[in-house]
Design a protein around this motif. Structure first.
Motif, PDB file in Angstrom:
ATOM      1  N   THR A 234       3.191  -2.526   8.156  1.00  0.00           N
ATOM      2  CA  THR A 234       4.139  -1.777   9.766  1.00  0.00           C
ATOM      3  C   THR A 234       3.629   0.179   9.390  1.00  0.00           C
ATOM      4  N   SER A 235       3.926   0.752  10.793  1.00  0.00           N
ATOM      5  CA  SER A 235       4.417   1.388  11.199  1.00  0.00           C
ATOM      6  C   SER A 235       4.830   1.658  12.888  1.00  0.00           C
ATOM      7  N   PRO A 236       5.520   3.179  12.026  1.00  0.00           N
ATOM      8  CA  PRO A 236       6.445   3.797  13.147  1.00  0.00           C
ATOM      9  C   PRO A 236       5.155   3.499  14.003  1.00  0.00           C
ATOM     10  N   SER A 237       4.528   3.933  14.833  1.00  0.00           N
ATOM     11  CA  SER A 237       3.421   4.622  14.971  1.00  0.00           C
ATOM     12  C   SER A 237       2.992   2.905  16.170  1.00  0.00           C
ATOM     13  N   GLY A 238       3.302   3.309  17.087  1.00  0.00           N
ATOM     14  CA  GLY A 238       2.694   2.215  18.366  1.00  0.00           C
ATOM     15  C   GLY A 238       1.295   0.920  17.680  1.00  0.00           C
ATOM     16  N   VAL A 239       0.581   1.902  17.351  1.00  0.00           N
ATOM     17  CA  VAL A 239      -1.221   0.476  17.075  1.00  0.00           C
ATOM     18  C   VAL A 239      -1.214   0.966  15.519  1.00  0.00           C
ATOM     19  N   GLY A 240      -0.759   1.132  14.811  1.00  0.00           N
ATOM     20  CA  GLY A 240       0.033   1.804  13.067  1.00  0.00           C
ATOM     21  C   GLY A 240      -0.787   0.757  12.399  1.00  0.00           C
ATOM     22  N   THR A 241      -1.749   0.957  11.653  1.00  0.00           N
ATOM     23  CA  THR A 241      -1.867   0.074  10.618  1.00  0.00           C
ATOM     24  C   THR A 241      -3.077  -0.210  11.331  1.00  0.00           C
TER      25      THR A 241
ATOM     26  N   THR B 224      -0.123  -3.767   3.460  1.00  0.00           N
ATOM     27  CA  THR B 224       0.092  -1.761   4.267  1.00  0.00           C
ATOM     28  C   THR B 224       0.207  -0.252   4.986  1.00  0.00           C
ATOM     29  N   PRO B 225       0.941   0.314   4.137  1.00  0.00           N
ATOM     30  CA  PRO B 225       0.684   0.964   5.693  1.00  0.00           C
ATOM     31  C   PRO B 225      -0.503   1.939   6.170  1.00  0.00           C
ATOM     32  N   GLU B 226      -0.720   2.539   7.221  1.00  0.00           N
ATOM     33  CA  GLU B 226      -2.217   3.662   7.423  1.00  0.00           C
ATOM     34  C   GLU B 226      -2.230   4.949   7.287  1.00  0.00           C
ATOM     35  N   TYR B 227      -2.740   5.554   6.284  1.00  0.00           N
ATOM     36  CA  TYR B 227      -2.485   7.046   6.066  1.00  0.00           C
ATOM     37  C   TYR B 227      -4.253   7.298   6.669  1.00  0.00           C
ATOM     38  N   ASN B 228      -3.980   8.092   7.172  1.00  0.00           N
ATOM     39  CA  ASN B 228      -4.826   9.362   8.547  1.00  0.00           C
ATOM     40  C   ASN B 228      -6.063   7.908   8.680  1.00  0.00           C
ATOM     41  N   ARG B 229      -5.800   6.962   9.100  1.00  0.00           N
ATOM     42  CA  ARG B 229      -6.933   5.786   9.468  1.00  0.00           C
ATOM     43  C   ARG B 229      -7.746   5.374   9.074  1.00  0.00           C
ATOM     44  N   SER B 230      -7.079   4.964   7.550  1.00  0.00           N
ATOM     45  CA  SER B 230      -7.634   4.125   6.333  1.00  0.00           C
ATOM     46  C   SER B 230      -6.608   3.415   5.403  1.00  0.00           C
TER      47      SER B 230
ATOM     48  N   GLY C   8       0.786  -1.429  -0.169  1.00  0.00           N
ATOM     49  CA  GLY C   8       0.010   0.259  -0.094  1.00  0.00           C
ATOM     50  C   GLY C   8       0.334   1.209   0.136  1.00  0.00           C
ATOM     51  N   SER C   9       2.242   1.102  -0.309  1.00  0.00           N
ATOM     52  CA  SER C   9       2.747   2.423  -0.325  1.00  0.00           C
ATOM     53  C   SER C   9       3.747   2.965  -1.184  1.00  0.00           C
ATOM     54  N   LEU C  10       3.859   3.560  -2.073  1.00  0.00           N
ATOM     55  CA  LEU C  10       4.516   3.469  -3.078  1.00  0.00           C
ATOM     56  C   LEU C  10       6.056   4.131  -3.260  1.00  0.00           C
ATOM     57  N   ARG C  11       5.788   4.697  -1.973  1.00  0.00           N
ATOM     58  CA  ARG C  11       7.207   5.260  -1.124  1.00  0.00           C
ATOM     59  C   ARG C  11       8.770   4.318  -1.341  1.00  0.00           C
ATOM     60  N   LYS C  12       9.625   4.536  -2.141  1.00  0.00           N
ATOM     61  CA  LYS C  12      10.952   3.796  -2.773  1.00  0.00           C
ATOM     62  C   LYS C  12      11.712   3.352  -0.912  1.00  0.00           C
ATOM     63  N   ASP C  13      12.001   4.103  -0.309  1.00  0.00           N
ATOM     64  CA  ASP C  13      12.359   2.635   0.903  1.00  0.00           C
ATOM     65  C   ASP C  13      10.804   2.794   2.264  1.00  0.00           C
ATOM     66  N   SER C  14       9.880   2.644   1.444  1.00  0.00           N
ATOM     67  CA  SER C  14       9.140   2.083   2.247  1.00  0.00           C
ATOM     68  C   SER C  14       8.546   0.714   2.788  1.00  0.00           C
ATOM     69  N   TYR C  15       8.771   0.942   4.609  1.00  0.00           N
ATOM     70  CA  TYR C  15       8.962  -0.162   5.741  1.00  0.00           C
ATOM     71  C   TYR C  15       7.748  -0.770   5.159  1.00  0.00           C
ATOM     72  N   ASN C  16       6.793  -1.497   4.644  1.00  0.00           N
ATOM     73  CA  ASN C  16       5.941  -2.043   4.320  1.00  0.00           C
ATOM     74  C   ASN C  16       6.566  -3.249   3.204  1.00  0.00           C
ATOM     75  N   ARG C  17       6.960  -2.319   2.539  1.00  0.00           N
ATOM     76  CA  ARG C  17       7.830  -3.652   1.473  1.00  0.00           C
ATOM     77  C   ARG C  17       8.430  -3.969   1.730  1.00  0.00           C
TER      78      ARG C  17
END
Ligand SMILES: Cc1cc2nc3c(=O)[nH]c(=O)nc-3n(C[C@H](O)[C@H](O)[C@H](O)COP(=O)(O)O)c2cc1C
Length: 183
Positions: free
Chosen positions: A112-119, A75-81, A10-19
């Motif tokens: 995965t997300s840097p925040s505790g309950v992220g995703t 997938t990451p979570e973006y703005n609670r979705s 769910g992330s297009l970021r080159k250095d995506s943690y989810n990738r």
């Protein structure tokens, strides 16, 4: 027998943690599981006017999903979705009406997300979308992995032994579930 798993990140970021997490999960799976990352960044924005002449990238996405023995959403979570790019892919391959590529598929959901309950909320939303598309979602333990610096490198190597064991348990359950469904 080999099992083809289509991976949607769910992330297009080159250095995506989810990738990174997706790579780590693939490395924990047995050799007969082959993971293919689907490129959802090239898809046009969904427009219902295009349902009777879908773009090549959409046709390719649908073919890859239909050919897969299982799906893996990371997938990451973006703005609670879920991120828009992932929802776009879900919408694209759900059409045209009556020809959803998702129907009857089996999927694992993780993130995965840097925040505790992220995703957690993103994963709940994603499960709802998938159930609406008649996808069976792996009912193993939910994983809301907090990403910390160096936890997983860009090759998918997991630095922390506890995290590796925890994710190995999730992968073992997912793999066994896919095998059971395919038997
Ligand atoms: C637009 C945007 C919205 C975000 N919203 C959330 C959120 O609701 N919950 C959360 O845990 N993290 C949120 N984040 C932080 C992401 O979890 C973080 O950027 C993460 O690294 C994204 O995943 P990636 O590394 O795979 O790209 C958000 C980030 C962005 C860019």
């Amino acid at each position: 027998m080999s099992y083809k798993i289509a991976v949607l990140i769910g992330s297009l970021r080159k250095d995506s943690y989810n990738r990174r997490l997706a790579l780590a999960l693939a490395a924990l799976a047995p050799e007969e599981f082959v993971f293919e990352h689907l490129d959802i960044g090239q898809l046009p924005l969904y427009n219902q006017d295009d349902d009777d002449h879908q773009a090549d990238a959409v046709v390719a996405l649908k073919a890859a999903v239909e050919a897969a023995d299982g799906l893996l959403f990371v997938t990451p979570e973006y703005n609670r979705s879920i991120p828009g790019v992932l929802k776009n892919a879900l919408d694209q391959a759900s059409r045209p009406w009556g020809k959803s590529s998702w129907q009857g598929k089996a999927a694992g959901v993780i993130g995965t997300s840097p925040s505790g309950v992220g995703t957690a909320i993103a994963q709940q939303h994603l499960r709802g979308v998938l159930v609406g598309q008649q996808v069976s979602v792996y009912a193993g333990p939910e994983v809301f992995l907090q990403f910390k610096d160096g936890l997983i490198d860009d090759k998918g190597h997991i630095d922390n032994e506890g995290t590796r064991k925890f994710l190995q348990g999730w992968v073992d359950g997912y793999v066994a579930w896919i095998k059971k469904l395919e038997a």
